[in-house]
Design a protein around this motif. Sequence first.
Motif, PDB file in Angstrom:
ATOM      1  N   GLY A 165       0.755  -1.483   0.011  1.00 24.79           N
ATOM      2  CA  GLY A 165      -0.106  -0.152   0.280  1.00 24.79           C
ATOM      3  C   GLY A 165       0.567   0.927  -0.366  1.00 24.79           C
ATOM      4  N   HIS A 166       2.228   1.244   0.320  1.00 21.58           N
ATOM      5  CA  HIS A 166       2.779   2.444   0.977  1.00 21.58           C
ATOM      6  C   HIS A 166       3.783   1.993  -0.210  1.00 21.58           C
ATOM      7  N   GLY A 167       3.997   1.755  -0.948  1.00 25.25           N
ATOM      8  CA  GLY A 167       4.824   1.602  -2.215  1.00 25.25           C
ATOM      9  C   GLY A 167       3.605   1.460  -3.300  1.00 25.25           C
TER      10      GLY A 167
ATOM     11  N   GLN B  75      14.263   3.541   2.310  1.00 24.49           N
ATOM     12  CA  GLN B  75      14.874   3.819   1.037  1.00 24.49           C
ATOM     13  C   GLN B  75      15.107   2.724   0.480  1.00 24.49           C
ATOM     14  N   GLU B  76      15.732   1.272   0.722  1.00 25.00           N
ATOM     15  CA  GLU B  76      15.832   0.323  -0.145  1.00 25.00           C
ATOM     16  C   GLU B  76      14.587  -0.130  -0.891  1.00 25.00           C
ATOM     17  N   ASP B  77      13.566  -0.376  -0.235  1.00 27.28           N
ATOM     18  CA  ASP B  77      12.389  -0.356  -0.364  1.00 27.28           C
ATOM     19  C   ASP B  77      11.390   0.400  -2.106  1.00 27.28           C
ATOM     20  N   MET B  78      12.154   1.706  -1.946  1.00 25.07           N
ATOM     21  CA  MET B  78      11.433   2.835  -2.801  1.00 25.07           C
ATOM     22  C   MET B  78      12.560   2.831  -3.642  1.00 25.07           C
TER      23      MET B  78
ATOM     24  N   ILE C  60       6.783  -4.741   1.112  1.00 25.67           N
ATOM     25  CA  ILE C  60       7.305  -5.045  -0.420  1.00 25.67           C
ATOM     26  C   ILE C  60       8.315  -5.503  -0.695  1.00 25.67           C
ATOM     27  N   ARG C  61       9.248  -5.923   0.977  1.00 25.95           N
ATOM     28  CA  ARG C  61      10.436  -6.833   0.733  1.00 25.95           C
ATOM     29  C   ARG C  61       9.648  -8.644   0.343  1.00 25.95           C
ATOM     30  N   ASP C  62       8.698  -9.021   0.968  1.00 28.54           N
ATOM     31  CA  ASP C  62       7.805 -10.193   1.296  1.00 28.54           C
ATOM     32  C   ASP C  62       7.504 -10.322  -0.611  1.00 28.54           C
ATOM     33  N   ALA C  63       6.994  -8.921  -0.688  1.00 31.90           N
ATOM     34  CA  ALA C  63       6.429  -8.981  -2.405  1.00 31.90           C
ATOM     35  C   ALA C  63       7.595  -9.458  -3.238  1.00 31.90           C
TER      36      ALA C  63
ATOM     37  N   ARG D 180       5.705  -2.382  -9.850  1.00 32.44           N
ATOM     38  CA  ARG D 180       5.222  -1.215 -10.873  1.00 32.44           C
ATOM     39  C   ARG D 180       4.728  -1.761 -11.691  1.00 32.44           C
ATOM     40  N   PHE D 181       4.722  -1.605 -12.745  1.00 27.62           N
ATOM     41  CA  PHE D 181       4.196  -2.532 -14.425  1.00 27.62           C
ATOM     42  C   PHE D 181       2.291  -1.956 -13.214  1.00 27.62           C
TER      43      PHE D 181
END
Length: 472
Positions: free
Chosen positions: A44-46, A102-105, A287-290, A308-309
């Motif tokens: 959701g943050h992503g 920051q790494e996730d973004m 995000i990391r698990d995804a 992202r797509f």
Amino acid sequence: MTITKPLTLYSTMSRKKETFKPIKEGKVGMYVCGVTVYDYCHIGHGRTFVAFDVIRRWLMERGNEVTFVRNVTDVDDKIIRRAAEKGISTKELTDFYTKAMQEDMESLGCLPPTYEPHATDFIPQMLGIIGKLVDKGYAYVGGDGDVDYAVRKFPAYGKLSGKSIDDLQSGARIDVAEGKRDPLDFVLWKKAKPGEPQWESRWGAGRPGWHIECSAMSCHYLGENFDIHGGGPDLIFPHHENEVAQSEAANGKKFANYWMHSGPLRVRSADGTEEKMSKSLHNFWTIRDALKETDEQFGAGNGAEVLRFFLLRTQYRSPISFNPDLIVDAHKGLTRLYEALQGREGDGKPLDWNEPNAAAFADAMDDDFNTPVAVAQLFSLATEVNRTGDPALVRQLKGLGAVLNILQKDPAVFLKGATEGLDEAEIRRLIDERAAAKKARNFARADEIRDELLAKGITLLDKAEGTVWRRA
């Protein structure tokens, strides 16, 4: 070439699309609320940050210099509780999760912010705004020692969210322990409690409330009136509503000219209904698990671009229904675009926004950043590239993809996907043997090789430029 046509965006404040006009021509000030760093970021943050990354990129593509501010909330009740649970300091906790965020973004292809202020570095600025509000009569010291904002002193309260004070009053209750004069009032400065982070102020030791931090940091970097304020949908009320009230009361001027909010990312619950993804509902996927799961499914390093797509295929303020089938579908779509680029080179010219596909792409982005329509132009281009092989169209496809920060990998690498356990030299040998068999009109052997590779998870694609392979 700079795009000169009007850009329209939907403003939450006016509840309609408006023509965007920056305060200073060619310069845009943009503040997007960041995360409270007490845990890993979820998809959701992503969704929110990819949406605003695309908005920022398009503003830049139109020739604007964008100052992009995204804050870090590093003092908060959740942070204090989590640090206590782990037996570490709040700084240790927030430093760890700030780095992870920051790494996730970066993994999701988001540009780093121009400025990334931490709330704890802006206590003096917050105290300055609180002091203005107290001196002007908009805030007071409550019975419990907290400094609270008097909502009823600001007649326009509710103009962002569309909530009226009367409606809010009917659903509110007062906690006698809080010491507020009105149940609608919100805290600006919390009186210090033992063992919690605290700073000195004219009202005694304490720490800031959540809402005041964004007013202080946005005004510091962008001024008391700036162009765009954005964030996730759950921030409209009360966080952004309170930001408007305290900032405009303190400074006597309009806070942000345009308010933009991304749509929610929803997941299917056990009873079959859909609900928003959030940490409070314990239904989030980090995000990391995804990234780990999608990398395993689509090839190491490919998962982030697929995610992202997937997010780009929905307009930024529309809800997204999150399920694995849609991720697979996004991978298929991205694969189709990369297949059009594989083995083909562009003509080396710069992107020309007068070309029909580019113009249609720009029209979509200028219409409130309509990425689904823009992405449709990429598929149209891919179809034409496959039909004609025209280098000008290849250049356009890759160039327009770059605007959205996709399609920038070597197509062969993306299409091969996960190669772990595969002998690329052996695959190439079999492809060459198959080509020789076809040349000798031994089609049975050629089919055997194709089937043999398919059984190993390898798909062959025969193109005019030769045979290429990818993971099935």
